[in-house]
Design an enzyme around this catalytic site. Structure first.
Site, PDB file in Angstrom:
ATOM      1  N   ASP A 184      35.462  60.743  87.620  1.00 10.72           N
ATOM      2  CA  ASP A 184      34.059  59.585  86.685  1.00 10.72           C
ATOM      3  C   ASP A 184      32.838  60.309  86.895  1.00 10.72           C
ATOM      4  O   ASP A 184      32.603  60.577  88.047  1.00 10.72           O
ATOM      5  CB  ASP A 184      33.977  57.862  87.940  1.00 10.72           C
ATOM      6  N   SER A 218      26.023  68.287  71.259  1.00 11.78           N
ATOM      7  CA  SER A 218      26.615  67.906  69.997  1.00 11.78           C
ATOM      8  C   SER A 218      25.541  68.408  69.359  1.00 11.78           C
ATOM      9  O   SER A 218      24.374  68.674  69.467  1.00 11.78           O
ATOM     10  CB  SER A 218      26.204  66.364  70.374  1.00 11.78           C
ATOM     11  N   TYR A 233      22.277  58.339  72.232  1.00 11.19           N
ATOM     12  CA  TYR A 233      23.208  59.840  72.353  1.00 11.19           C
ATOM     13  C   TYR A 233      22.387  61.133  71.982  1.00 11.19           C
ATOM     14  O   TYR A 233      22.913  61.883  72.560  1.00 11.19           O
ATOM     15  CB  TYR A 233      24.175  58.956  71.299  1.00 11.19           C
ATOM     16  N   LYS A 264      22.556  64.163  74.626  1.00 13.55           N
ATOM     17  CA  LYS A 264      22.455  65.195  74.057  1.00 13.55           C
ATOM     18  C   LYS A 264      21.725  66.334  73.812  1.00 13.55           C
ATOM     19  O   LYS A 264      22.235  68.121  73.471  1.00 13.55           O
ATOM     20  CB  LYS A 264      23.400  65.507  72.739  1.00 13.55           C
TER      21      LYS A 264
HETATM   22  P1  NDP Z   1      36.617  60.854  73.623  1.00 13.99           P
HETATM   23  O1  NDP Z   1      36.029  59.599  73.098  1.00 13.99           O
HETATM   24  O2  NDP Z   1      37.887  61.263  71.940  1.00 13.99           O
HETATM   25  O3  NDP Z   1      37.422  61.392  74.620  1.00 13.99           O
HETATM   26  C1  NDP Z   1      36.809  61.130  75.490  1.00 13.99           C
HETATM   27  C2  NDP Z   1      37.414  61.316  77.459  1.00 13.99           C
HETATM   28  O4  NDP Z   1      35.962  60.208  78.504  1.00 13.99           O
HETATM   29  C3  NDP Z   1      37.823  59.578  77.127  1.00 13.99           C
HETATM   30  O5  NDP Z   1      38.893  60.421  77.480  1.00 13.99           O
HETATM   31  C4  NDP Z   1      37.286  59.264  78.165  1.00 13.99           C
HETATM   32  O6  NDP Z   1      37.320  57.941  78.660  1.00 13.99           O
HETATM   33  C5  NDP Z   1      36.580  59.881  78.645  1.00 13.99           C
HETATM   34  N1  NDP Z   1      35.404  59.342  79.463  1.00 13.99           N
HETATM   35  C6  NDP Z   1      34.414  58.581  79.805  1.00 13.99           C
HETATM   36  N2  NDP Z   1      33.410  58.347  79.647  1.00 13.99           N
HETATM   37  C7  NDP Z   1      34.197  59.159  80.779  1.00 13.99           C
HETATM   38  C8  NDP Z   1      33.020  59.151  82.698  1.00 13.99           C
HETATM   39  N3  NDP Z   1      31.959  58.208  83.046  1.00 13.99           N
HETATM   40  N4  NDP Z   1      33.612  59.921  83.523  1.00 13.99           N
HETATM   41  C9  NDP Z   1      34.572  60.699  83.184  1.00 13.99           C
HETATM   42  N5  NDP Z   1      35.436  61.010  82.421  1.00 13.99           N
HETATM   43  C10 NDP Z   1      35.035  59.541  80.973  1.00 13.99           C
HETATM   44  O7  NDP Z   1      35.558  61.750  73.196  1.00 13.99           O
HETATM   45  P2  NDP Z   1      35.475  63.121  72.075  1.00 13.99           P
HETATM   46  O8  NDP Z   1      37.131  64.564  72.241  1.00 13.99           O
HETATM   47  O9  NDP Z   1      35.582  63.274  70.606  1.00 13.99           O
HETATM   48  O10 NDP Z   1      34.266  63.883  73.269  1.00 13.99           O
HETATM   49  C11 NDP Z   1      34.479  64.935  73.678  1.00 13.99           C
HETATM   50  C12 NDP Z   1      32.783  66.115  73.935  1.00 13.99           C
HETATM   51  O11 NDP Z   1      32.311  66.000  72.416  1.00 13.99           O
HETATM   52  C13 NDP Z   1      31.895  64.141  74.310  1.00 13.99           C
HETATM   53  O12 NDP Z   1      30.925  64.897  75.135  1.00 13.99           O
HETATM   54  C14 NDP Z   1      31.231  63.991  73.044  1.00 13.99           C
HETATM   55  O13 NDP Z   1      29.922  63.150  73.153  1.00 13.99           O
HETATM   56  C15 NDP Z   1      30.892  65.653  72.130  1.00 13.99           C
HETATM   57  N6  NDP Z   1      31.059  65.467  70.692  1.00 13.99           N
HETATM   58  C16 NDP Z   1      32.254  64.904  70.269  1.00 13.99           C
HETATM   59  C17 NDP Z   1      32.295  65.071  68.831  1.00 13.99           C
HETATM   60  C18 NDP Z   1      33.253  64.330  67.806  1.00 13.99           C
HETATM   61  O14 NDP Z   1      32.973  64.221  66.447  1.00 13.99           O
HETATM   62  N7  NDP Z   1      34.112  64.042  68.302  1.00 13.99           N
HETATM   63  C19 NDP Z   1      30.927  65.775  68.265  1.00 13.99           C
HETATM   64  C20 NDP Z   1      29.707  65.869  68.586  1.00 13.99           C
HETATM   65  C21 NDP Z   1      29.874  65.831  70.239  1.00 13.99           C
HETATM   66  P3  NDP Z   1      38.024  56.628  77.968  1.00 13.99           P
HETATM   67  O15 NDP Z   1      38.772  56.986  77.098  1.00 13.99           O
HETATM   68  O16 NDP Z   1      38.983  55.939  79.611  1.00 13.99           O
HETATM   69  O17 NDP Z   1      36.101  56.147  77.972  1.00 13.99           O
END
Ligand code: NDP
Length: 273
Positions: free
Chosen positions: A60, A150, A163, A167
């Site tokens: 985490d 982002s 958010y 970022k």
């Molecule tokens: P997802 O929600 O698909 O995946 C994120 C993962 O991170 C999930 O498995 C989630 O677990 C896990 N997670 C959440 N909180 C924690 C924590 N405290 N510690 C460890 N793991 C954690 O997100 P994306 O793949 O879309 O995004 C990945 C990154 O890219 C993020 O930082 C996001 O802000 C950034 N981003 C994404 C964009 C998009 O359009 N998708 C655009 C711009 C930036 P669980 O599911 O259990 O919560």
């Protein structure tokens, strides 16, 4: 020659979405990857699917003690860490739509987003620097820290203010880390990636499963010059570049991957009628 041959990489939030795509691309390019997440079931199953050069460790990113023990485990198992991808992030809408505008957001909801998106990146950078420094004393280490920011870190987002603020802070902290490491004489680069509209499970709460899902998807990319969502694999390709020694002179910089959204000013605020 694979581009990440013999590199040891740790990726946060890598059970799914962009993090998972980065993990797969890294393994394909010869790295050994430590997949970390808070979804242990999904994370272990995904790491197992990547084969012998991937393993899962629970992490985490908000938990400093967990960072210490994960980095101790990495040093014990591999003696080195070459790449950290600070990918884990949340929007604040995971449990449904709550107010995240500057006037109505609760302090609790604001802090929850910053705890994962900003504290998590701070802790990741802190422990990666310490771990890479230790390893660099015995070997000539070239480290790379990649922070997933982002497009929202470059523009204001009225409905997702925490958010956007988190970022933006990640973008700036990346530069502080890059300069600090250079000042310290450490061969550790730190760069940020700025994706927008990448189709991952993160969008699910905003898309829903109703009849209007397709229309919502279309609406969300209406003002993207390329008129489509990006793919996690397209972000992973940038992470491979930044992790590799091909990017040896890229430091403190930011790479946008957004289908051209930031190239113009089409995403203007529209007053509600
Ligand atoms: P997802 O929600 O698909 O995946 C994120 C993962 O991170 C999930 O498995 C989630 O677990 C896990 N997670 C959440 N909180 C924690 C924590 N405290 N510690 C460890 N793991 C954690 O997100 P994306 O793949 O879309 O995004 C990945 C990154 O890219 C993020 O930082 C996001 O802000 C950034 N981003 C994404 C964009 C998009 O359009 N998708 C655009 C711009 C930036 P669980 O599911 O259990 O919560």
């Amino acid at each position: 020659m694979q581009r990440l041959h013999q590199k040891i990489a740790l990726i946060t939030g890598a059970a799914r979405g962009i993090g998972a795509a980065i993990a797969k691309a890294f393994v394909d390019q010869g790295a050994t990857v430590i997949v970390t997440d808070i979804d242990h079931q999904l994370g272990s199953a995904f790491a197992a699917s990547l084969g012998a050069r991937a393993r899962y460790l629970p992490l985490d990113v908000r938990d400093e003690t967990a960072w210490r023990s994960v980095m101790a485990e990495v040093l014990q198992s591999y003696g080195v860490l070459h790449v950290l991808v600070n990918n884990a992030g949340i929007t604040g809408f995971e449990r449904g739509v709550v107010a995240h505008d500057p006037e109505n957001a609760s302090l609790q909801d604001w802090r929850a987003v910053l705890a994962t998106n900003l504290d998590g990146v701070f802790l990741g950078c802190k422990y990666a620097i310490q771990t890479m420094r230790k390893a660099s004393q015995s070997a000539k280490l070239r480290g790379s820290i990649i922070n997933i920011s982002s497009r929202s870190g470059l523009v204001g987002i009225p409905a997702a203010a925490a958010y956007a603020a988190s970022k933006a802070a990640v973008r700036n902290h990346t530069k502080s880390v890059a300069l600090y490491c250079a000042e310290q004489g450490l061969a550790i680069r730190c760069n940020s990636i700025h994706p927008a509209a990448i189709l991952t499970p993160m969008w699910e709460p905003m898309l829903g499963q109703g009849d209007d899902r397709a229309a919502r998807m279309h609406d969300l990319v209406r003002e993207c010059p390329m008129q489509r969502f990006g793919l996690p694999e397209e972000v992973a390709a940038l992470a491979v570049l930044l992790a590799s020694d091909e990017a040896a002179y890229m430091n403190g910089t930011e790479l946008n991957i957004d289908g051209g959204m930031l190239a113009g000013s089409v995403l203007r605020p529209v007053p509600k009628s």
